[in-house]
Motif scaffolding. Structure first.
Motif, PDB file in Angstrom:
ATOM      1  N   GLN A  75      51.831  36.437  36.923  1.00  0.00           N
ATOM      2  CA  GLN A  75      51.922  37.890  36.771  1.00  0.00           C
ATOM      3  C   GLN A  75      53.380  38.328  36.614  1.00  0.00           C
ATOM      4  N   GLY A  88      49.231  29.756  41.883  1.00  0.00           N
ATOM      5  CA  GLY A  88      48.202  30.735  41.553  1.00  0.00           C
ATOM      6  C   GLY A  88      47.172  30.255  40.561  1.00  0.00           C
ATOM      7  N   GLU A  89      47.013  31.026  39.476  1.00  0.00           N
ATOM      8  CA  GLU A  89      45.946  30.746  38.512  1.00  0.00           C
ATOM      9  C   GLU A  89      46.123  29.438  37.764  1.00  0.00           C
ATOM     10  N   LYS A 131      46.705  26.656  39.248  1.00  0.00           N
ATOM     11  CA  LYS A 131      45.977  25.782  40.175  1.00  0.00           C
ATOM     12  C   LYS A 131      46.697  24.489  40.524  1.00  0.00           C
TER      13      LYS A 131
END
Length: 465
Positions: free
Chosen positions: A375, A341-342, A344
Protein backbone atom coordinates in the motif's frame (compact mmCIF):
# COMPACT_ATOMS: atom_id res chain seq x y z
CA UNK A 1 46.68 12.08 -46.61
CA UNK A 2 44.02 9.35 -46.49
CA UNK A 3 44.18 7.04 -43.49
CA UNK A 4 42.19 3.81 -43.57
CA UNK A 5 40.20 2.74 -40.55
CA UNK A 6 42.18 -0.47 -40.28
CA UNK A 7 45.54 1.23 -40.23
CA UNK A 8 44.27 3.83 -37.78
CA UNK A 9 42.95 1.28 -35.31
CA UNK A 10 46.07 -0.84 -35.72
CA UNK A 11 48.27 2.06 -34.67
CA UNK A 12 46.65 3.11 -31.40
CA UNK A 13 50.00 4.34 -30.11
CA UNK A 14 49.92 6.93 -32.90
CA UNK A 15 46.35 7.97 -32.08
CA UNK A 16 47.20 11.54 -31.14
CA UNK A 17 49.14 12.11 -34.35
CA UNK A 18 46.41 10.54 -36.44
CA UNK A 19 43.76 12.70 -34.80
CA UNK A 20 45.71 15.77 -35.83
CA UNK A 21 45.39 14.69 -39.46
CA UNK A 22 41.84 13.35 -39.45
CA UNK A 23 39.32 15.33 -37.34
CA UNK A 24 38.13 13.77 -34.08
CA UNK A 25 34.47 14.06 -35.12
CA UNK A 26 35.26 11.80 -38.09
CA UNK A 27 37.30 9.14 -36.33
CA UNK A 28 35.80 9.39 -32.88
CA UNK A 29 39.20 9.96 -31.28
CA UNK A 30 42.06 7.59 -30.56
CA UNK A 31 40.99 3.94 -30.42
CA UNK A 32 37.31 4.74 -31.01
CA UNK A 33 35.29 3.40 -33.91
CA UNK A 34 33.75 5.99 -36.26
CA UNK A 35 29.98 6.29 -35.62
CA UNK A 36 29.11 5.16 -39.14
CA UNK A 37 31.08 1.92 -39.00
CA UNK A 38 30.63 -1.47 -37.38
CA UNK A 39 32.44 -2.51 -34.21
CA UNK A 40 34.49 -5.62 -34.99
CA UNK A 41 34.26 -7.89 -31.96
CA UNK A 42 36.25 -10.96 -30.97
CA UNK A 43 34.79 -13.48 -28.53
CA UNK A 44 37.12 -15.14 -26.02
CA UNK A 45 35.34 -18.02 -24.30
CA UNK A 46 32.68 -19.69 -26.43
CA UNK A 47 30.63 -21.28 -23.66
CA UNK A 48 27.01 -20.67 -22.80
CA UNK A 49 27.48 -17.13 -21.52
CA UNK A 50 29.72 -16.15 -24.43
CA UNK A 51 27.09 -17.44 -26.83
CA UNK A 52 24.36 -15.56 -24.93
CA UNK A 53 26.29 -12.31 -25.24
CA UNK A 54 26.84 -12.88 -28.95
CA UNK A 55 23.14 -13.40 -29.51
CA UNK A 56 22.49 -10.07 -27.81
CA UNK A 57 25.05 -8.43 -30.09
CA UNK A 58 23.37 -10.02 -33.13
CA UNK A 59 20.50 -7.59 -32.45
CA UNK A 60 22.80 -4.58 -32.86
CA UNK A 61 23.23 -3.68 -36.55
CA UNK A 62 26.58 -1.94 -35.99
CA UNK A 63 28.26 -4.87 -34.22
CA UNK A 64 29.78 -7.92 -35.85
CA UNK A 65 31.78 -10.81 -34.47
CA UNK A 66 34.81 -11.47 -36.67
CA UNK A 67 36.76 -13.98 -34.52
CA UNK A 68 36.16 -16.62 -31.84
CA UNK A 69 38.76 -18.15 -29.50
CA UNK A 70 38.33 -21.08 -27.15
CA UNK A 71 40.68 -23.95 -26.19
CA UNK A 72 37.84 -26.46 -26.66
CA UNK A 73 36.40 -27.24 -30.09
CA UNK A 74 32.91 -28.19 -28.98
CA UNK A 75 30.89 -29.41 -26.01
CA UNK A 76 27.28 -30.02 -25.08
CA UNK A 77 25.33 -27.55 -22.95
CA UNK A 78 22.19 -29.69 -22.84
CA UNK A 79 22.63 -30.44 -19.13
CA UNK A 80 22.47 -26.73 -18.32
CA UNK A 81 19.99 -23.91 -18.80
CA UNK A 82 21.87 -22.74 -21.93
CA UNK A 83 21.06 -25.89 -23.96
CA UNK A 84 22.55 -26.54 -27.39
CA UNK A 85 26.29 -26.63 -28.13
CA UNK A 86 29.23 -24.51 -27.05
CA UNK A 87 32.86 -24.36 -28.09
CA UNK A 88 34.59 -22.44 -30.84
CA UNK A 89 33.36 -24.52 -33.78
CA UNK A 90 29.59 -24.44 -33.04
CA UNK A 91 29.75 -20.77 -32.07
CA UNK A 92 31.76 -19.89 -35.18
CA UNK A 93 29.13 -21.70 -37.27
CA UNK A 94 26.33 -19.76 -35.56
CA UNK A 95 28.13 -16.46 -36.15
CA UNK A 96 28.66 -17.21 -39.84
CA UNK A 97 25.08 -18.36 -40.28
CA UNK A 98 23.74 -15.17 -38.72
CA UNK A 99 25.82 -12.71 -40.72
CA UNK A 100 25.51 -14.67 -43.98
CA UNK A 101 21.86 -13.60 -44.11
CA UNK A 102 23.05 -10.14 -45.15
CA UNK A 103 26.67 -10.82 -46.12
CA UNK A 104 26.97 -14.00 -48.22
CA UNK A 105 30.15 -15.97 -47.56
CA UNK A 106 30.79 -14.12 -44.29
CA UNK A 107 33.67 -15.79 -42.45
CA UNK A 108 34.51 -15.73 -38.75
CA UNK A 109 38.10 -16.54 -37.78
CA UNK A 110 38.63 -19.38 -35.32
CA UNK A 111 41.45 -19.70 -32.78
CA UNK A 112 42.40 -22.09 -30.03
CA UNK A 113 44.55 -19.45 -28.28
CA UNK A 114 43.19 -15.91 -27.93
CA UNK A 115 46.73 -14.53 -27.79
CA UNK A 116 47.37 -15.68 -31.34
CA UNK A 117 44.05 -14.12 -32.33
CA UNK A 118 45.01 -10.73 -30.90
CA UNK A 119 48.34 -10.92 -32.68
CA UNK A 120 46.96 -11.84 -36.11
CA UNK A 121 43.50 -10.26 -36.35
CA UNK A 122 44.37 -6.59 -36.72
CA UNK A 123 40.79 -5.58 -37.56
CA UNK A 124 39.54 -6.39 -34.04
CA UNK A 125 38.16 -3.29 -32.30
CA UNK A 126 36.78 -4.91 -29.16
CA UNK A 127 36.96 -8.12 -27.13
CA UNK A 128 34.15 -9.86 -25.28
CA UNK A 129 35.60 -12.03 -22.49
CA UNK A 130 33.36 -14.87 -21.31
CA UNK A 131 35.97 -17.32 -20.04
CA UNK A 132 35.95 -18.94 -16.61
CA UNK A 133 36.72 -16.44 -13.83
CA UNK A 134 40.40 -17.34 -13.52
CA UNK A 135 41.13 -15.91 -16.98
CA UNK A 136 39.05 -12.72 -16.84
CA UNK A 137 41.88 -10.43 -15.78
CA UNK A 138 44.50 -12.00 -18.03
CA UNK A 139 42.32 -11.70 -21.13
CA UNK A 140 40.95 -8.24 -20.29
CA UNK A 141 44.35 -6.72 -19.55
CA UNK A 142 45.94 -8.21 -22.66
CA UNK A 143 43.09 -6.86 -24.78
CA UNK A 144 43.14 -3.39 -23.23
CA UNK A 145 46.89 -3.11 -23.58
CA UNK A 146 46.42 -4.01 -27.24
CA UNK A 147 44.07 -1.02 -27.57
CA UNK A 148 40.85 -3.07 -27.66
CA UNK A 149 37.61 -2.12 -25.95
CA UNK A 150 36.52 -4.83 -23.50
CA UNK A 151 33.26 -6.32 -22.25
CA UNK A 152 34.01 -8.86 -19.49
CA UNK A 153 31.63 -11.19 -17.75
CA UNK A 154 31.16 -11.00 -13.99
CA UNK A 155 32.84 -11.16 -11.59
CA UNK A 156 35.35 -8.86 -13.24
CA UNK A 157 38.29 -10.83 -11.82
CA UNK A 158 39.23 -13.90 -9.82
CA UNK A 159 41.08 -12.08 -7.02
CA UNK A 160 41.14 -8.63 -5.44
CA UNK A 161 44.57 -7.58 -6.72
CA UNK A 162 43.40 -8.28 -10.26
CA UNK A 163 40.33 -6.09 -9.75
CA UNK A 164 42.51 -3.14 -8.77
CA UNK A 165 44.85 -3.77 -11.71
CA UNK A 166 42.09 -4.14 -14.31
CA UNK A 167 40.58 -0.81 -13.20
CA UNK A 168 44.03 0.81 -13.38
CA UNK A 169 44.73 -0.50 -16.89
CA UNK A 170 41.28 0.57 -18.09
CA UNK A 171 41.98 4.11 -16.89
CA UNK A 172 45.46 4.14 -18.42
CA UNK A 173 44.35 2.88 -21.82
CA UNK A 174 41.11 4.86 -22.05
CA UNK A 175 39.24 2.07 -23.83
CA UNK A 176 35.49 1.52 -23.46
CA UNK A 177 34.63 -1.11 -20.86
CA UNK A 178 31.58 -2.86 -19.42
CA UNK A 179 31.12 -5.75 -16.99
CA UNK A 180 28.41 -8.29 -17.73
CA UNK A 181 26.13 -7.58 -14.75
CA UNK A 182 23.27 -6.92 -17.12
CA UNK A 183 20.83 -5.89 -14.38
CA UNK A 184 22.88 -2.71 -13.97
CA UNK A 185 21.22 -1.46 -17.15
CA UNK A 186 17.64 -2.13 -16.08
CA UNK A 187 15.30 0.72 -15.19
CA UNK A 188 14.57 -1.00 -11.87
CA UNK A 189 18.01 -0.46 -10.37
CA UNK A 190 17.83 3.22 -11.32
CA UNK A 191 14.43 3.52 -9.65
CA UNK A 192 15.85 1.87 -6.53
CA UNK A 193 18.63 4.46 -6.37
CA UNK A 194 16.24 7.35 -6.99
CA UNK A 195 13.76 6.21 -4.35
CA UNK A 196 16.47 5.71 -1.72
CA UNK A 197 18.03 9.09 -2.55
CA UNK A 198 14.54 10.59 -2.31
CA UNK A 199 14.29 9.32 1.26
CA UNK A 200 11.49 6.82 0.58
CA UNK A 201 12.55 4.65 3.54
CA UNK A 202 14.86 7.08 5.34
CA UNK A 203 18.51 6.34 6.13
CA UNK A 204 19.34 2.71 5.29
CA UNK A 205 21.12 0.71 7.98
CA UNK A 206 20.59 -2.88 6.78
CA UNK A 207 20.50 -4.64 3.41
CA UNK A 208 19.75 -8.30 2.75
CA UNK A 209 20.48 -9.91 -0.63
CA UNK A 210 19.82 -13.54 -1.49
CA UNK A 211 19.77 -16.00 -4.37
CA UNK A 212 18.88 -19.68 -4.38
CA UNK A 213 21.97 -20.80 -6.31
CA UNK A 214 24.38 -23.30 -4.82
CA UNK A 215 27.06 -25.72 -5.91
CA UNK A 216 26.74 -27.42 -9.31
CA UNK A 217 28.58 -30.61 -8.29
CA UNK A 218 26.28 -31.72 -5.48
CA UNK A 219 28.07 -34.93 -4.54
CA UNK A 220 31.75 -34.00 -4.83
CA UNK A 221 33.58 -33.26 -1.58
CA UNK A 222 36.81 -32.07 -3.22
CA UNK A 223 38.72 -32.43 -6.45
CA UNK A 224 37.66 -35.39 -8.61
CA UNK A 225 39.98 -38.38 -8.20
CA UNK A 226 39.27 -40.51 -11.26
CA UNK A 227 41.19 -39.85 -14.48
CA UNK A 228 39.05 -40.03 -17.62
CA UNK A 229 40.87 -39.37 -20.91
CA UNK A 230 40.97 -35.85 -22.29
CA UNK A 231 38.49 -35.70 -25.18
CA UNK A 232 39.68 -34.89 -28.70
CA UNK A 233 39.65 -31.18 -29.50
CA UNK A 234 40.39 -30.11 -25.91
CA UNK A 235 43.60 -28.18 -25.18
CA UNK A 236 43.45 -28.74 -21.46
CA UNK A 237 46.73 -27.03 -20.63
CA UNK A 238 45.51 -23.88 -22.36
CA UNK A 239 42.15 -24.08 -20.57
CA UNK A 240 44.04 -24.27 -17.23
CA UNK A 241 45.92 -21.10 -18.16
CA UNK A 242 47.55 -19.44 -15.13
CA UNK A 243 46.54 -22.11 -12.62
CA UNK A 244 48.65 -25.06 -11.53
CA UNK A 245 47.94 -28.10 -13.73
CA UNK A 246 45.29 -30.63 -12.72
CA UNK A 247 44.21 -33.62 -14.81
CA UNK A 248 41.24 -33.12 -17.11
CA UNK A 249 37.84 -34.06 -15.70
CA UNK A 250 34.29 -33.30 -16.93
CA UNK A 251 33.43 -32.06 -13.42
CA UNK A 252 35.37 -28.89 -14.29
CA UNK A 253 33.78 -27.86 -17.55
CA UNK A 254 31.51 -26.63 -18.97
CA UNK A 255 29.84 -24.32 -16.41
CA UNK A 256 30.69 -26.35 -13.29
CA UNK A 257 34.16 -24.81 -12.97
CA UNK A 258 32.41 -22.24 -10.74
CA UNK A 259 32.53 -24.77 -7.89
CA UNK A 260 36.32 -24.89 -7.72
CA UNK A 261 38.35 -22.11 -6.10
CA UNK A 262 41.15 -22.47 -8.64
CA UNK A 263 38.85 -21.48 -11.51
CA UNK A 264 35.69 -19.95 -10.04
CA UNK A 265 34.36 -18.07 -7.02
CA UNK A 266 31.30 -20.11 -6.08
CA UNK A 267 27.73 -18.84 -5.97
CA UNK A 268 28.88 -15.66 -4.21
CA UNK A 269 31.17 -14.73 -7.10
CA UNK A 270 28.62 -15.83 -9.67
CA UNK A 271 25.70 -13.77 -8.37
CA UNK A 272 27.16 -11.14 -6.04
CA UNK A 273 27.85 -8.66 -8.83
CA UNK A 274 24.20 -8.97 -9.84
CA UNK A 275 22.47 -8.85 -6.50
CA UNK A 276 24.73 -6.57 -4.43
CA UNK A 277 24.75 -4.08 -7.29
CA UNK A 278 21.69 -2.09 -6.20
CA UNK A 279 23.07 -1.63 -2.68
CA UNK A 280 26.53 -0.74 -3.96
CA UNK A 281 25.15 1.94 -6.27
CA UNK A 282 22.32 3.35 -4.16
CA UNK A 283 24.32 3.50 -0.92
CA UNK A 284 27.72 4.34 -2.46
CA UNK A 285 29.29 1.28 -0.86
CA UNK A 286 33.04 1.03 -1.14
CA UNK A 287 35.51 -0.89 1.01
CA UNK A 288 33.85 -2.66 3.95
CA UNK A 289 35.51 -2.44 7.34
CA UNK A 290 34.90 -6.11 8.13
CA UNK A 291 33.59 -9.19 6.30
CA UNK A 292 32.59 -12.45 7.93
CA UNK A 293 31.38 -15.41 5.84
CA UNK A 294 30.24 -18.86 6.92
CA UNK A 295 29.76 -21.86 4.61
CA UNK A 296 26.46 -23.71 4.44
CA UNK A 297 27.34 -27.32 3.82
CA UNK A 298 30.65 -28.98 3.07
CA UNK A 299 33.58 -26.89 1.79
CA UNK A 300 37.36 -27.22 1.69
CA UNK A 301 40.44 -25.59 0.19
CA UNK A 302 39.51 -26.83 -3.29
CA UNK A 303 35.73 -26.64 -3.58
CA UNK A 304 33.14 -23.99 -2.74
CA UNK A 305 30.28 -24.64 -0.31
CA UNK A 306 26.68 -25.44 -1.22
CA UNK A 307 25.72 -22.02 0.12
CA UNK A 308 26.93 -19.29 2.43
CA UNK A 309 25.93 -16.59 4.87
CA UNK A 310 28.10 -13.50 4.67
CA UNK A 311 28.08 -10.32 6.77
CA UNK A 312 29.59 -7.10 5.41
CA UNK A 313 29.99 -4.05 7.63
CA UNK A 314 30.41 -0.66 5.94
CA UNK A 315 31.24 2.57 7.74
CA UNK A 316 29.53 5.96 7.35
CA UNK A 317 29.64 7.52 3.87
CA UNK A 318 28.73 11.06 2.77
CA UNK A 319 26.25 11.69 5.60
CA UNK A 320 24.91 8.13 5.34
CA UNK A 321 24.97 5.92 8.45
CA UNK A 322 26.95 2.69 8.76
CA UNK A 323 25.24 -0.21 7.02
CA UNK A 324 25.34 -3.97 7.42
CA UNK A 325 24.82 -6.04 4.26
CA UNK A 326 23.97 -9.72 4.67
CA UNK A 327 24.35 -12.13 1.75
CA UNK A 328 22.62 -15.54 1.48
CA UNK A 329 22.87 -18.40 -1.05
CA UNK A 330 22.03 -22.08 -1.20
CA UNK A 331 18.40 -21.64 -0.16
CA UNK A 332 19.09 -19.38 2.81
CA UNK A 333 17.01 -16.21 3.17
CA UNK A 334 16.47 -13.44 5.71
CA UNK A 335 13.48 -13.74 8.04
CA UNK A 336 10.25 -12.73 6.34
CA UNK A 337 9.20 -9.30 7.67
CA UNK A 338 5.70 -8.72 9.01
CA UNK A 339 5.26 -5.96 6.43
CA UNK A 340 5.35 -8.53 3.60
CA UNK A 341 1.54 -8.46 3.75
CA UNK A 342 -0.24 -9.46 0.56
CA UNK A 343 2.97 -10.79 -1.00
CA UNK A 344 2.87 -13.50 1.72
CA UNK A 345 6.53 -14.58 1.27
CA UNK A 346 9.90 -13.32 0.12
CA UNK A 347 10.81 -14.20 -3.48
CA UNK A 348 13.44 -16.84 -4.21
CA UNK A 349 15.84 -14.06 -5.20
CA UNK A 350 15.80 -10.47 -4.06
CA UNK A 351 17.18 -7.51 -2.13
CA UNK A 352 15.62 -6.02 1.00
CA UNK A 353 16.58 -2.52 2.18
CA UNK A 354 15.82 -1.70 5.82
CA UNK A 355 15.55 2.02 6.50
CA UNK A 356 14.60 4.09 9.51
CA UNK A 357 11.21 4.81 7.91
CA UNK A 358 10.38 1.50 6.26
CA UNK A 359 11.31 -1.38 3.99
CA UNK A 360 12.00 -1.63 0.27
CA UNK A 361 11.96 -4.96 -1.57
CA UNK A 362 13.53 -5.37 -5.01
CA UNK A 363 13.77 -8.25 -7.42
CA UNK A 364 17.27 -9.61 -7.95
CA UNK A 365 19.60 -8.41 -10.69
CA UNK A 366 18.37 -4.84 -10.83
CA UNK A 367 14.65 -5.53 -10.55
CA UNK A 368 12.12 -2.79 -9.68
CA UNK A 369 11.59 -1.59 -6.10
CA UNK A 370 8.45 -1.91 -3.98
CA UNK A 371 7.78 -0.39 -0.59
CA UNK A 372 6.39 -2.71 2.09
CA UNK A 373 3.58 -3.12 2.73
CA UNK A 374 2.57 -2.65 -0.90
CA UNK A 375 0.00 0.00 0.00
CA UNK A 376 2.95 2.32 0.65
CA UNK A 377 4.11 1.80 -2.94
CA UNK A 378 0.69 2.79 -4.23
CA UNK A 379 0.65 5.92 -2.06
CA UNK A 380 4.27 6.95 -2.64
CA UNK A 381 4.84 10.06 -4.76
CA UNK A 382 7.62 8.76 -6.91
CA UNK A 383 10.50 11.13 -7.67
CA UNK A 384 11.33 12.19 -11.22
CA UNK A 385 13.94 10.17 -13.08
CA UNK A 386 17.37 11.69 -12.48
CA UNK A 387 19.65 8.88 -13.68
CA UNK A 388 20.02 8.46 -17.46
CA UNK A 389 18.16 5.37 -18.65
CA UNK A 390 20.13 2.71 -20.46
CA UNK A 391 19.63 1.88 -24.12
CA UNK A 392 20.68 -1.68 -23.30
CA UNK A 393 23.71 -3.23 -21.61
CA UNK A 394 25.47 -4.14 -24.85
CA UNK A 395 24.18 -1.07 -26.69
CA UNK A 396 25.71 1.26 -24.11
CA UNK A 397 29.07 -0.49 -24.48
CA UNK A 398 28.97 -0.24 -28.27
CA UNK A 399 28.15 3.46 -28.02
CA UNK A 400 31.12 3.90 -25.68
CA UNK A 401 33.30 2.06 -28.22
CA UNK A 402 32.30 4.80 -30.66
CA UNK A 403 33.30 7.61 -28.34
CA UNK A 404 30.00 8.03 -26.51
CA UNK A 405 29.52 8.24 -22.73
CA UNK A 406 31.10 5.46 -20.67
CA UNK A 407 28.87 2.43 -20.09
CA UNK A 408 27.46 2.50 -16.57
CA UNK A 409 29.19 -0.68 -15.34
CA UNK A 410 32.57 0.46 -16.64
CA UNK A 411 35.59 -1.18 -15.06
CA UNK A 412 36.16 1.49 -12.40
CA UNK A 413 32.72 0.81 -10.94
CA UNK A 414 32.86 -2.91 -11.76
CA UNK A 415 36.17 -3.32 -9.93
CA UNK A 416 34.74 -1.69 -6.80
CA UNK A 417 31.70 -3.99 -6.83
CA UNK A 418 33.84 -7.03 -7.61
CA UNK A 419 36.22 -6.27 -4.74
CA UNK A 420 33.31 -6.22 -2.29
CA UNK A 421 32.09 -9.58 -3.61
CA UNK A 422 35.57 -11.15 -3.54
CA UNK A 423 36.13 -10.05 0.05
CA UNK A 424 33.28 -12.37 0.95
CA UNK A 425 35.01 -15.13 -1.00
CA UNK A 426 38.24 -14.32 0.87
CA UNK A 427 36.52 -14.70 4.23
CA UNK A 428 34.95 -17.98 3.12
CA UNK A 429 38.23 -19.44 1.87
CA UNK A 430 40.25 -18.37 4.92
CA UNK A 431 37.41 -19.26 7.33
CA UNK A 432 38.07 -16.00 9.15
CA UNK A 433 36.44 -12.67 9.80
CA UNK A 434 38.43 -10.19 7.70
CA UNK A 435 39.34 -6.72 8.97
CA UNK A 436 40.00 -5.06 5.63
CA UNK A 437 42.79 -2.56 5.02
CA UNK A 438 41.71 -1.23 1.63
CA UNK A 439 44.61 1.21 1.29
CA UNK A 440 47.23 -1.51 1.67
CA UNK A 441 45.23 -4.32 0.05
CA UNK A 442 45.60 -6.50 3.11
CA UNK A 443 43.71 -8.30 5.85
CA UNK A 444 44.81 -6.51 9.03
CA UNK A 445 44.15 -9.53 11.21
CA UNK A 446 45.39 -12.29 8.90
CA UNK A 447 48.54 -11.70 6.80
CA UNK A 448 48.34 -15.28 5.51
CA UNK A 449 45.38 -14.21 3.33
CA UNK A 450 47.78 -12.54 0.89
CA UNK A 451 48.09 -15.51 -1.53
CA UNK A 452 44.30 -15.45 -2.04
CA UNK A 453 44.17 -11.65 -2.26
CA UNK A 454 46.85 -11.56 -4.96
CA UNK A 455 46.64 -15.02 -6.54
CA UNK A 456 49.35 -17.23 -7.96
CA UNK A 457 50.32 -17.52 -11.64
CA UNK A 458 52.30 -20.29 -13.20
CA UNK A 459 55.29 -19.46 -15.37
CA UNK A 460 54.36 -17.88 -18.67
CA UNK A 461 50.99 -16.61 -17.38
CA UNK A 462 52.11 -13.81 -15.09
CA UNK A 463 50.28 -10.48 -15.27
CA UNK A 464 52.50 -7.42 -15.23
CA UNK A 465 51.32 -4.84 -12.69
Amino acid sequence: MKISRRSFLGQSALGVAAASIVPRHVLGGPKFVPPSEKVNIALVGAGGQGRTNLRALFQEPDAQCIAVADPIEQFSLEAFYYKGMGGRKPVKAEVESHYAQKTPNFRCAEYEDFRAMLEKEKAIDAVLCATPDHLHAYVSIAAMRSGKHVFCEKPLTHNIWEARLVAKVAKETGVATQMGNIGHSRDGIRQTCEWIWDGAIGPVREVHAWVGAGRWNKTLTGLPTDRPPTPPGVNWDLWIGPREPVPYHPAYTPVTWRDFWAFGTGALGDFGCHDMDAACWALDLRAPTTVEAHPAGQMNDDIAPHGELCYYQFGPRNNQPPVRLTWYTGGLKPPCPEEIGELKALPDRGVLFVGDKGLMLCEGAGGPPRLLPLQKTREYKKPPATLPRSKGHHRDWLDACKGGPPASSHFEYAARLTEIVLLGVLSLRTRRKIAWDAENLAARNFPDANPIIRGHYRKGWEIAG
